[in-house]
Structure formats: structure tokens, C-alpha cells
Write an enzyme that holds these catalytic residues in place. Structure first.
Site, PDB file in Angstrom:
ATOM      1  N   LYS A   1     -20.841  31.055 -18.541  1.00 14.17           N
ATOM      2  CA  LYS A   1     -22.045  30.234 -18.360  1.00 14.17           C
ATOM      3  C   LYS A   1     -22.352  29.527 -19.678  1.00 14.17           C
ATOM      4  O   LYS A   1     -22.123  30.083 -20.758  1.00 14.17           O
ATOM      5  CB  LYS A   1     -23.245  31.100 -17.977  1.00 14.17           C
ATOM      6  CG  LYS A   1     -24.354  30.341 -17.294  1.00 14.17           C
ATOM      7  CD  LYS A   1     -24.140  30.306 -15.789  1.00 14.17           C
ATOM      8  CE  LYS A   1     -25.282  29.628 -15.055  1.00 14.17           C
ATOM      9  NZ  LYS A   1     -25.147  29.798 -13.604  1.00 14.17           N
TER      10      LYS A   1
ATOM     11  N   GLY B   1     -39.445  27.318  -5.272  1.00 15.80           N
ATOM     12  CA  GLY B   1     -38.553  26.388  -5.965  1.00 15.80           C
ATOM     13  C   GLY B   1     -37.909  25.447  -4.970  1.00 15.80           C
ATOM     14  O   GLY B   1     -37.106  25.865  -4.135  1.00 15.80           O
ATOM     15  N   LEU B   2     -38.278  24.173  -5.044  1.00 19.13           N
ATOM     16  CA  LEU B   2     -37.811  23.199  -4.048  1.00 19.13           C
ATOM     17  C   LEU B   2     -36.892  22.170  -4.684  1.00 19.13           C
ATOM     18  O   LEU B   2     -37.036  20.970  -4.483  1.00 19.13           O
ATOM     19  CB  LEU B   2     -39.021  22.535  -3.386  1.00 19.13           C
ATOM     20  CG  LEU B   2     -39.973  23.529  -2.715  1.00 19.13           C
ATOM     21  CD1 LEU B   2     -41.286  22.855  -2.335  1.00 19.13           C
ATOM     22  CD2 LEU B   2     -39.309  24.149  -1.488  1.00 19.13           C
TER      23      LEU B   2
ATOM     24  N   ALA C   1     -31.473  32.045  -3.974  1.00 19.47           N
ATOM     25  CA  ALA C   1     -30.419  31.489  -4.826  1.00 19.47           C
ATOM     26  C   ALA C   1     -30.588  31.867  -6.288  1.00 19.47           C
ATOM     27  O   ALA C   1     -29.616  31.862  -7.040  1.00 19.47           O
ATOM     28  CB  ALA C   1     -30.416  29.966  -4.705  1.00 19.47           C
ATOM     29  N   ALA C   2     -31.814  32.171  -6.711  1.00 21.78           N
ATOM     30  CA  ALA C   2     -32.076  32.345  -8.152  1.00 21.78           C
ATOM     31  C   ALA C   2     -31.132  33.379  -8.764  1.00 21.78           C
ATOM     32  O   ALA C   2     -31.073  34.520  -8.309  1.00 21.78           O
ATOM     33  CB  ALA C   2     -33.527  32.772  -8.350  1.00 21.78           C
TER      34      ALA C   2
HETATM   35  P1  NAI Z   1     -33.260  22.947  -9.610  1.00 18.81           P
HETATM   36  O1  NAI Z   1     -33.547  22.799 -11.049  1.00 18.81           O
HETATM   37  O2  NAI Z   1     -32.748  21.787  -8.831  1.00 18.81           O
HETATM   38  O3  NAI Z   1     -34.583  23.474  -8.839  1.00 18.81           O
HETATM   39  C1  NAI Z   1     -35.381  24.493  -9.309  1.00 18.81           C
HETATM   40  C2  NAI Z   1     -36.776  24.243  -8.760  1.00 18.81           C
HETATM   41  O4  NAI Z   1     -37.608  25.357  -9.098  1.00 18.81           O
HETATM   42  C3  NAI Z   1     -37.455  23.007  -9.328  1.00 18.81           C
HETATM   43  O5  NAI Z   1     -38.020  22.242  -8.277  1.00 18.81           O
HETATM   44  C4  NAI Z   1     -38.541  23.588 -10.253  1.00 18.81           C
HETATM   45  O6  NAI Z   1     -39.680  22.731 -10.352  1.00 18.81           O
HETATM   46  C5  NAI Z   1     -38.874  24.873  -9.547  1.00 18.81           C
HETATM   47  N1  NAI Z   1     -39.475  25.911 -10.362  1.00 18.81           N
HETATM   48  C6  NAI Z   1     -39.164  26.281 -11.630  1.00 18.81           C
HETATM   49  N2  NAI Z   1     -39.949  27.306 -12.018  1.00 18.81           N
HETATM   50  C7  NAI Z   1     -40.744  27.610 -10.962  1.00 18.81           C
HETATM   51  C8  NAI Z   1     -41.745  28.580 -10.722  1.00 18.81           C
HETATM   52  N3  NAI Z   1     -42.109  29.470 -11.657  1.00 18.81           N
HETATM   53  N4  NAI Z   1     -42.369  28.611  -9.517  1.00 18.81           N
HETATM   54  C9  NAI Z   1     -42.020  27.722  -8.553  1.00 18.81           C
HETATM   55  N5  NAI Z   1     -41.070  26.765  -8.727  1.00 18.81           N
HETATM   56  C10 NAI Z   1     -40.446  26.717  -9.908  1.00 18.81           C
HETATM   57  O7  NAI Z   1     -32.261  24.205  -9.502  1.00 18.81           O
HETATM   58  P2  NAI Z   1     -31.302  24.587  -8.305  1.00 18.81           P
HETATM   59  O8  NAI Z   1     -29.967  24.001  -8.534  1.00 18.81           O
HETATM   60  O9  NAI Z   1     -32.000  24.352  -7.018  1.00 18.81           O
HETATM   61  O10 NAI Z   1     -31.136  26.161  -8.557  1.00 18.81           O
HETATM   62  C11 NAI Z   1     -32.162  27.077  -8.220  1.00 18.81           C
HETATM   63  C12 NAI Z   1     -31.708  28.479  -8.604  1.00 18.81           C
HETATM   64  O11 NAI Z   1     -30.511  28.788  -7.904  1.00 18.81           O
HETATM   65  C13 NAI Z   1     -31.367  28.680 -10.080  1.00 18.81           C
HETATM   66  O12 NAI Z   1     -31.700  29.985 -10.484  1.00 18.81           O
HETATM   67  C14 NAI Z   1     -29.843  28.495 -10.126  1.00 18.81           C
HETATM   68  O13 NAI Z   1     -29.242  29.167 -11.210  1.00 18.81           O
HETATM   69  C15 NAI Z   1     -29.466  29.131  -8.810  1.00 18.81           C
HETATM   70  N6  NAI Z   1     -28.203  28.674  -8.288  1.00 18.81           N
HETATM   71  C16 NAI Z   1     -27.974  27.347  -8.068  1.00 18.81           C
HETATM   72  C17 NAI Z   1     -26.770  26.925  -7.544  1.00 18.81           C
HETATM   73  C18 NAI Z   1     -26.491  25.495  -7.251  1.00 18.81           C
HETATM   74  O14 NAI Z   1     -25.443  25.223  -6.643  1.00 18.81           O
HETATM   75  N7  NAI Z   1     -27.351  24.553  -7.618  1.00 18.81           N
HETATM   76  C19 NAI Z   1     -25.714  27.890  -7.228  1.00 18.81           C
HETATM   77  C20 NAI Z   1     -26.081  29.266  -7.443  1.00 18.81           C
HETATM   78  C21 NAI Z   1     -27.282  29.625  -7.969  1.00 18.81           C
HETATM   79  N1  PHE Z   2     -24.359  27.012 -11.344  1.00 16.47           N
HETATM   80  C1  PHE Z   2     -24.000  27.353 -10.007  1.00 16.47           C
HETATM   81  C2  PHE Z   2     -23.843  28.872  -9.842  1.00 16.47           C
HETATM   82  O1  PHE Z   2     -24.489  29.609 -10.533  1.00 16.47           O
HETATM   83  C3  PHE Z   2     -22.808  26.533  -9.487  1.00 16.47           C
HETATM   84  C4  PHE Z   2     -21.518  26.707 -10.234  1.00 16.47           C
HETATM   85  C5  PHE Z   2     -20.580  27.605  -9.763  1.00 16.47           C
HETATM   86  C6  PHE Z   2     -21.207  25.935 -11.363  1.00 16.47           C
HETATM   87  C7  PHE Z   2     -19.334  27.736 -10.394  1.00 16.47           C
HETATM   88  C8  PHE Z   2     -19.973  26.092 -12.001  1.00 16.47           C
HETATM   89  C9  PHE Z   2     -19.050  26.982 -11.494  1.00 16.47           C
HETATM   90  O2  PHE Z   2     -23.180  29.390  -8.971  1.00 16.47           O
END
Ligand code: NAI
Ligand code: PHE
Length: 348
Positions: free
Chosen positions: A76, A180-181, A259-260
Site C-alpha cells: 500500500k 460514505g457515498l 468496503a472500508a
Molecule cells: P472515496 O474517497 O471515493 O469515498 C469515501 C467517502 O467517504 C467520501 O464520500 C467521503 O466524503 C466519505 N467520508 C469520509 N469520512 C467520513 C465519515 N467520517 N463519515 C461519513 N463519510 C465519510 O473512497 P472509496 O473508493 O469509495 O473507498 C471507500 C473505502 O473502501 C475506503 O476505506 C477504501 O480503502 C475502501 N476500498 C475501496 C476500494 C475501491 O475499489 N475504491 C476497494 C477496496 C476497499
Molecule cells: N485500493 C483498493 C483496495 O484496497 C483497490 C486496489 C486493489 C488497488 C489492488 C490496487 C491494487 O482493494
């Protein structure tokens, strides 16, 4: 900065005076293949917190790849920004990406990055112009595009499996609270609404809440309500650390699946959830859809359909994890870690 011990392979830390940013890359394991995991860019209380976060997140990637059956290790990147990204000028952000790319080059392919909180496909396009060690470029730039939709599909499969384990007959009519949207949470909310859930949403960004409430007719609650609002399924899709052992003692829910990454603030929280009969889908199993999308498309040459099928299968993996935990009287985290360990030690 005093660094605690770590069971990972390598931590690289660099400070750049010009931008004021700290750059951390944690390579936790290359046991199953080159390490991979996204780039998280945000403000941290201290550089030490950034290192700790990178290491924890890298460790979770090792487990995620192993459980998902992907031939990759866990790593990471964390970029500790001097100010929120929206306040940084374009030139500063560009320079930050250039330095990150140079660090990736130094690791010579032992670690490949991708998007995470604070970075997106457009940033991957910029990085890819500077180093080949990048997944998740935009479709316009020849990449597979955002990992968000596949992560959401996998989280929804996890919700379905969790709901079945809790004894409900499907998602229809259940109260589902999405925290988280962003890239993942907004899509999970859509899938849950389509399945007939009564949707409750929260985000620190009121505009995102308003947009989802408008589109899906969701009820909006304040961010503080996320651990106190009674609901059937809690879906954390913001940053990690939401559930401490203390919070777990009082969560008024039946299922938690989101997802978090690194949802549990301390490992004992998993035991509290088990004791209280709350079905808990471990994050590194539930959120593997993004990794399946990126590695499947960019390393293994899978079609979009094959990626979606493998992502939906996260539900079956979790059903097995829940059954193992029940049989052995362990937490679901222990059951999923055991599953990963069997792959990492070559037992199956
Ligand atoms: P993002 O940055 O697009 O969305 C996160 C959302 O959470 C934002 O809308 C933000 O305003 C909101 N947020 C932050 N702190 C908050 C709080 N205290 N209360 C309510 N809302 C809050 O991130 P994404 O890509 O949607 O990822 C979300 C989580 O899923 C992260 O923990 C990330 O590591 C994890 N994740 C994401 C993957 C991906 O493919 N994008 C894959 C695997 C895990
Ligand atoms: N950051 C995302 C996760 O935590 C997506 C990701 C997967 C990015 C694998 C790079 C490699 O799963």
C-alpha cells in the site's frame, strides 16, 4: 520517528520539502507474487500515523489477495498531504504524483499501485505516464477504469451473504445504513435500493448525501449517527477504524459488511461482535472486488464478465467463512485469516 516492529518485508519513507508531503510505501508480502495495493492520499496527524496506516493497509492487502485467490502480494502507498487535496494547487499535486512515480520506479515492479481514498483513475493515468507499475488507468487511457463499481458489487454480495447468515430472507425491506457515498458507497447504495432496502445514508460531504437522497429516496442522517442508529445492516464505506471494542458493545445492528479497509480499530472488537451475535463480514474478504477487477483485467487477462462472476463469488467465500467461524467458535476474522494462511503456506 520511532518505528515499531512489523512483520512486513519493506517500508519506504520519503519526505519532500518542496511539496511538504510524506511518501510511504509498505510492501507487506511478495509470497504469492509482486505486491499490490492502492495509493491513499490524505492529511494525517503525523508522519508516524501515515507509516502505521500504510503498514496496516498493506497487511490487509496480503490477506485480500490470498483469500481472493489472486497471484499477488500485499502492499500500500500512503501520501501524507500537507493540506487537503482540494486546497493543493494543480502544480503541487502534479509534483506529488511525479515523486510518487519515482518511488514506484525504485521498487522496480516489486510493488504496483492503483487507486484508493484520495486518488482516482485520472491520477493513475498521470502516474502511468511516468512508470509502468500502475493499475487502474481510465478506460479512455486504455485501462480498466475505476475499481469502485466492482468493489461495490462484491460488497453487495457480502451483504447478501451476511443477511442470510443472520436469518433474514433477503435484503428487501431491511434497513441498510451506508456510511460514505464515494466511489464504492454510492454504488452499494444503488444496489441495495434496487433490492428493496430502506436506505439510510451519511457522508461528511452534504452534497453527496443530497445527491443520493434525491436519486434513491434515502433518509439522510448525521455522521455521528452511524454507530448509534438502529438498523439491520451497517455498510461502512468511508475510512477505517470505525468499530472499537467499546463501539462493538452497543452497535444496534444485525450485520456489518462494507468496503472500508481496516474497519476494526482493535482486534478484540471482532470478538465482541461474535459474542453479541452480530454477523461480521471481514473487510479484506468483502471488499476484494476492486482487486479482482484490477488484477483480473490487467494481469490475468480476464473479461469484464469473468471479473463480475469472480466478484459475486465473494458471497460464497463469506458463507464458508461464517460456517467455519460457527463450527470452530472463532470470530469471522480468525476464520478468514486462517483461510488466507492456508493459501499463503501452500496448504491448498
Ligand atoms: P472515496 O474517497 O471515493 O469515498 C469515501 C467517502 O467517504 C467520501 O464520500 C467521503 O466524503 C466519505 N467520508 C469520509 N469520512 C467520513 C465519515 N467520517 N463519515 C461519513 N463519510 C465519510 O473512497 P472509496 O473508493 O469509495 O473507498 C471507500 C473505502 O473502501 C475506503 O476505506 C477504501 O480503502 C475502501 N476500498 C475501496 C476500494 C475501491 O475499489 N475504491 C476497494 C477496496 C476497499
Ligand atoms: N485500493 C483498493 C483496495 O484496497 C483497490 C486496489 C486493489 C488497488 C489492488 C490496487 C491494487 O482493494
Amino acid at each position: 520517528m520511532a518505528l515499531p516492529e512489523w512483520d512486513g518485508e519493506l517500508t519506504s519513507v520519503r519526505y519532500d520539502r518542496g511539496t511538504g508531503a510524506w511518501f510511504v510505501i509498505g510492501v507487506h508480502s511478495t509470497r504469492l507474487g509482486p505486491a499490490s495495493g492502492g495509493t491513499r492520499a490524505m492529511v494525517y496527524p503525523s508522519p508516524g500515523d501515515a507509516v502505521a496506516d500504510a503498514r496496516r493497509l498493506a497487511g490487509a492487502m496480503t490477506l485480500k489477495m490470498a483469500v481472493a485467490g489472486l497471484p499477488m502480494g500485499g502492499g500500500k502507498s500512503v501520501i501524507a498531504l500537507p493540506a487537503p487535496r482540494a486546497e493543493l494547487g494543480e502544480a503541487t499535486w502534479r509534483r506529488i504524483l511525479e515523486i510518487h512515480a519515482a518511488n514506484l520506479e525504485l521498487l522496480g515492479g516489486n510493488y504496483t499501485t492503483g487507486p484508493d481514498v484520495g486518488t482516482c483513475s485520472a491520477d493513475m493515468d498521470v502516474l502511468a505516464g511516468l512508470t509502468p507499475h500502475v493499475f487502474g488507468r481510465s478506460v479512455a487511457a486504455g485501462g480498466p477504469g475505476s475499481s469502485g463499481p466492482m468493489t461495490a458489487l462484491g460488497v453487495f454480495a457480502a451483504i447478501r451473504a451476511g443477511v442470510a447468515e443472520a436469518g433474514f430472507d433477503g435484503v428487501d425491506g431491511l434497513r441498510v445504513l451506508v456510511q460514505g457515498l464515494g466511489a464504492v458507497g454510492a454504488d452499494v447504495a444503488r444496489l441495495a435500493a434496487d433490492a428493496g432496502a430502506k436506505l439510510i445514508v451519511t457522508d461528511v460531504d452534504p452534497a453527496r448525501c443530497a445527491a443520493v437522497a434525491d436519486e434513491l429516496g434515502a433518509e439522510v442522517v448525521g455522521t455521528g449517527a452511524v454507530t448509534t442508529r438502529e438498523c439491520d445492516v451497517l455498510v461502512p464505506c468511508a475510512t477505517g477504524g470505525l468499530i472499537t471494542a467499546e463501539v462493538a458493545e452497543t452497535l444496534p445492528i444485525a450485520v456489518v459488511a462494507g468496503a472500508a479497509n481496516n474497519l476494526l480499530a482493535d482486534p478484540y472488537a471482532a470478538e465482541v461482535l461474535r459474542r453479541r451475535g452480530i454477523v461480521h463480514a471481514p473487510d479484506f474478504v468483502a471488499n476484494a472486488g476492486g482487486a479482482i477487477h484490477l488484477v483480473g483485467r490487467e494481469v490475468l487477462g480476464w473479461s469484464a464478465d469473468a471479473v463480475a462472476d469472480r466478484t459475486r463469488a465473494i458471497g460464497d467465500t463469506l458463507t464458508g467463512v461464517f460456517a467455519d467461524a460457527r463450527t470452530h467458535g472463532t470470530t469471522t476474522v480468525t476464520a478468514a485469516q486462517d483461510l488466507a494462511a492456508r493459501t499463503l503456506t501452500g496448504e491448498h
